[in-house]
Motif scaffolding. Structure first.
Motif, PDB file in Angstrom:
ATOM      1  N   SER A   1      30.396  30.892  37.878  1.00 49.82           N
ATOM      2  CA  SER A   1      31.181  30.306  38.964  1.00 49.82           C
ATOM      3  C   SER A   1      32.494  31.075  39.112  1.00 49.82           C
ATOM      4  CB  SER A   1      31.457  28.829  38.668  1.00 49.82           C
ATOM      5  OG  SER A   1      32.276  28.702  37.514  1.00 49.82           O
ATOM      6  N   ARG A   2      33.321  30.635  40.045  1.00 51.67           N
ATOM      7  CA  ARG A   2      34.628  31.292  40.243  1.00 51.67           C
ATOM      8  C   ARG A   2      35.475  31.212  38.978  1.00 51.67           C
ATOM      9  NH1 ARG A   2      38.439  33.861  40.375  1.00 51.67           N
ATOM     10  NH2 ARG A   2      39.819  34.441  42.088  1.00 51.67           N
ATOM     11  N   ALA A   3      35.356  30.127  38.235  1.00 53.07           N
ATOM     12  CA  ALA A   3      36.141  29.957  37.009  1.00 53.07           C
ATOM     13  C   ALA A   3      35.688  30.887  35.895  1.00 53.07           C
ATOM     14  CB  ALA A   3      36.061  28.503  36.538  1.00 53.07           C
ATOM     15  N   ASP A   4      34.482  31.450  36.025  1.00 53.60           N
ATOM     16  CA  ASP A   4      33.943  32.328  34.983  1.00 53.60           C
ATOM     17  C   ASP A   4      34.264  33.799  35.220  1.00 53.60           C
ATOM     18  OD1 ASP A   4      32.580  30.254  33.519  1.00 53.60           O
ATOM     19  OD2 ASP A   4      31.126  30.201  35.153  1.00 53.60           O
ATOM     20  N   VAL A   5      34.907  34.104  36.343  1.00 65.17           N
ATOM     21  CA  VAL A   5      35.232  35.492  36.645  1.00 65.17           C
ATOM     22  C   VAL A   5      36.150  36.046  35.557  1.00 65.17           C
ATOM     23  CG1 VAL A   5      36.434  36.997  38.292  1.00 65.17           C
ATOM     24  CG2 VAL A   5      34.913  35.200  39.115  1.00 65.17           C
ATOM     25  N   ASP A   6      35.941  37.301  35.220  1.00 60.43           N
ATOM     26  CA  ASP A   6      36.741  37.955  34.185  1.00 60.43           C
ATOM     27  C   ASP A   6      38.223  37.676  34.432  1.00 60.43           C
ATOM     28  OD1 ASP A   6      38.061  39.796  32.476  1.00 60.43           O
ATOM     29  OD2 ASP A   6      36.280  41.056  32.461  1.00 60.43           O
ATOM     30  N   GLU A   7      38.890  37.118  33.422  1.00 59.73           N
ATOM     31  CA  GLU A   7      40.289  36.710  33.575  1.00 59.73           C
ATOM     32  C   GLU A   7      41.210  37.886  33.850  1.00 59.73           C
ATOM     33  OE1 GLU A   7      40.981  36.534  28.729  1.00 59.73           O
ATOM     34  OE2 GLU A   7      40.681  34.707  29.893  1.00 59.73           O
ATOM     35  N   ARG A   8      40.768  39.093  33.560  1.00 55.09           N
ATOM     36  CA  ARG A   8      41.599  40.271  33.816  1.00 55.09           C
ATOM     37  C   ARG A   8      41.648  40.644  35.297  1.00 55.09           C
ATOM     38  NH1 ARG A   8      38.642  44.092  29.596  1.00 55.09           N
ATOM     39  NH2 ARG A   8      36.916  42.980  30.565  1.00 55.09           N
ATOM     40  N   ILE A   9      40.746  40.085  36.105  1.00 56.86           N
ATOM     41  CA  ILE A   9      40.739  40.316  37.549  1.00 56.86           C
ATOM     42  C   ILE A   9      40.796  38.983  38.279  1.00 56.86           C
ATOM     43  CG2 ILE A   9      38.238  40.269  37.915  1.00 56.86           C
ATOM     44  CD1 ILE A   9      40.621  42.902  39.369  1.00 56.86           C
ATOM     45  N   ASP A  10      41.156  37.934  37.562  1.00 51.94           N
ATOM     46  CA  ASP A  10      41.120  36.585  38.119  1.00 51.94           C
ATOM     47  C   ASP A  10      42.096  36.411  39.283  1.00 51.94           C
ATOM     48  OD1 ASP A  10      40.168  33.806  37.955  1.00 51.94           O
ATOM     49  OD2 ASP A  10      42.225  33.346  37.383  1.00 51.94           O
ATOM     50  N   MET A  11      43.125  37.265  39.352  1.00 49.82           N
ATOM     51  CA  MET A  11      44.125  37.129  40.415  1.00 49.82           C
ATOM     52  C   MET A  11      43.655  37.726  41.737  1.00 49.82           C
ATOM     53  SD  MET A  11      44.309  40.126  38.921  1.00 49.82           S
ATOM     54  CE  MET A  11      45.124  39.724  37.367  1.00 49.82           C
ATOM     55  N   ILE A  12      42.451  38.267  41.764  1.00 48.81           N
ATOM     56  CA  ILE A  12      41.948  38.886  42.987  1.00 48.81           C
ATOM     57  C   ILE A  12      41.837  37.851  44.103  1.00 48.81           C
ATOM     58  CG2 ILE A  12      39.455  38.518  42.680  1.00 48.81           C
ATOM     59  CD1 ILE A  12      41.042  41.857  43.655  1.00 48.81           C
ATOM     60  N   ARG A  13      42.196  38.245  45.309  1.00 45.39           N
ATOM     61  CA  ARG A  13      42.141  37.343  46.466  1.00 45.39           C
ATOM     62  C   ARG A  13      40.875  37.660  47.262  1.00 45.39           C
ATOM     63  NH1 ARG A  13      48.091  38.594  48.679  1.00 45.39           N
ATOM     64  NH2 ARG A  13      47.448  40.665  47.952  1.00 45.39           N
ATOM     65  N   GLU A  14      39.811  36.961  46.924  1.00 43.82           N
ATOM     66  CA  GLU A  14      38.511  37.281  47.515  1.00 43.82           C
ATOM     67  C   GLU A  14      38.460  37.030  49.020  1.00 43.82           C
ATOM     68  OE1 GLU A  14      38.066  33.152  45.585  1.00 43.82           O
ATOM     69  OE2 GLU A  14      39.024  35.057  45.147  1.00 43.82           O
ATOM     70  N   GLN A  15      39.293  36.117  49.525  1.00 48.03           N
ATOM     71  CA  GLN A  15      39.278  35.835  50.952  1.00 48.03           C
ATOM     72  C   GLN A  15      39.705  37.065  51.753  1.00 48.03           C
ATOM     73  OE1 GLN A  15      38.035  33.290  52.598  1.00 48.03           O
ATOM     74  NE2 GLN A  15      38.548  34.356  54.487  1.00 48.03           N
ATOM     75  N   LEU A  16      40.683  37.822  51.238  1.00 51.17           N
ATOM     76  CA  LEU A  16      41.112  39.038  51.913  1.00 51.17           C
ATOM     77  C   LEU A  16      40.002  40.081  51.895  1.00 51.17           C
ATOM     78  CD1 LEU A  16      44.788  39.428  50.614  1.00 51.17           C
ATOM     79  CD2 LEU A  16      43.971  38.299  52.688  1.00 51.17           C
ATOM     80  N   ILE A  17      39.225  40.107  50.824  1.00 53.76           N
ATOM     81  CA  ILE A  17      38.114  41.047  50.732  1.00 53.76           C
ATOM     82  C   ILE A  17      37.042  40.715  51.763  1.00 53.76           C
ATOM     83  CG2 ILE A  17      36.297  41.931  49.212  1.00 53.76           C
ATOM     84  CD1 ILE A  17      38.190  41.296  46.868  1.00 53.76           C
ATOM     85  N   ILE A  18      36.760  39.439  51.925  1.00 53.01           N
ATOM     86  CA  ILE A  18      35.756  39.019  52.914  1.00 53.01           C
ATOM     87  C   ILE A  18      36.235  39.373  54.320  1.00 53.01           C
ATOM     88  CG2 ILE A  18      34.540  37.041  53.879  1.00 53.01           C
ATOM     89  CD1 ILE A  18      33.647  37.971  51.062  1.00 53.01           C
ATOM     90  N   GLU A  19      37.529  39.221  54.560  1.00 47.86           N
ATOM     91  CA  GLU A  19      38.064  39.522  55.893  1.00 47.86           C
ATOM     92  C   GLU A  19      37.867  40.992  56.260  1.00 47.86           C
ATOM     93  OE1 GLU A  19      42.105  38.241  56.036  1.00 47.86           O
ATOM     94  OE2 GLU A  19      41.615  36.111  55.748  1.00 47.86           O
ATOM     95  N   ILE A  20      38.057  41.892  55.288  1.00 49.45           N
ATOM     96  CA  ILE A  20      37.873  43.319  55.601  1.00 49.45           C
ATOM     97  C   ILE A  20      36.390  43.684  55.607  1.00 49.45           C
ATOM     98  CG2 ILE A  20      38.043  44.163  53.210  1.00 49.45           C
ATOM     99  CD1 ILE A  20      39.586  46.548  54.296  1.00 49.45           C
TER     100      ILE A  20
END
Length: 212
Positions: free
Chosen positions: A190-209
């Motif tokens: 799940s989203r909570a299981d994402v590697d904590e070293r990249i946890d600050m990534i803003r996936e919504q901005l990625i989807i927008e591009i």
């Protein structure tokens, strides 16, 4: 098999954050980010305002470089994520976490994803008892990932376990096996299981591009 051969420390400097591409070196004082390194290139010291497109591009590049995927692979994962009724951004991160090379790394069998990718590509890893040499293969819940019981494979995995500096996530379980290191996936990440070293990534901005 295509791969990125750019200097990895240069990638971290470009993104101005640690991407943990060199295992224990990234945790040492030798890491250029810890020494406040400037972005690469002759204009690295120049400060200029980043456009809205640039902000989204940098978020996407961080994610791609962290997981070691190229643009075509990223597009394929994005298309796969859009087919789910769940949040597209979270599904994209979940798919990246399910990559076999990422699972091998997060189980602790390899110090970084590049080493894990090499282990898989060279046939050192078994999935459900069968050799799988495709680093991008997606692991499913219930799959058992095991290191091949030969000296060379075992040496690589045991060195990785001894130097492992990250915790095993909740969706993976490492099994104590005297024969060879083994682990399994208990559920989809799940989203909570994402590697904590990249946890600050803003996936919504990625989807927008990605929708452009």
């Amino acid at each position: 098999m295509a791969r990125n051969v750019d200097p990895v420390c240069r990638m971290c400097r470009r993104e101005q954050m640690k991407l943990y591409l060199k295992a224990e070196r990234c945790f040492s004082p030798k890491c250029p980010i810890d020494r406040e390194a400037l972005p690469p290139g002759m204009h690295g010291a120049r400060r200029s305002k980043t456009s809205e497109y640039g902000v989204r591009l940098r978020e996407k590049q961080k994610l791609k470089r962290f997981y070691g995927v190229l643009e075509n692979q990223f597009r394929r994962y994005y298309q796969l994520a859009t087919r789910s009724p769940e949040n597209t951004g979270e599904q994209l991160l979940s798919i990246l976490e399910r990559r076999l090379d990422n699972v091998v790394h997060r189980l602790g069998f390899a110090g970084n994803r590049n080493t894990a990718r090499q282990m898989v590509a060279h046939g050192h890893v078994l999935v459900n008892g069968r050799k799988c040499d495709i680093p991008s293969a997606l692991v499913k819940p219930g799959d058992v990932i095991k290191v091949k019981a030969v000296d060379r494979s075992l040496k690589m995995a045991r060195e990785g376990l001894q130097k492992n500096l990250v915790r095993v996530p909740d969706f993976l379980v490492v099994t104590n096996n005297s024969d060879a290191p083994e682990g399994s996936m208990t559920r989809l990440p799940s989203r909570a299981d994402v590697d904590e070293r990249i946890d600050m990534i803003r996936e919504q901005l990625i989807i927008e591009i990605a929708t452009r």
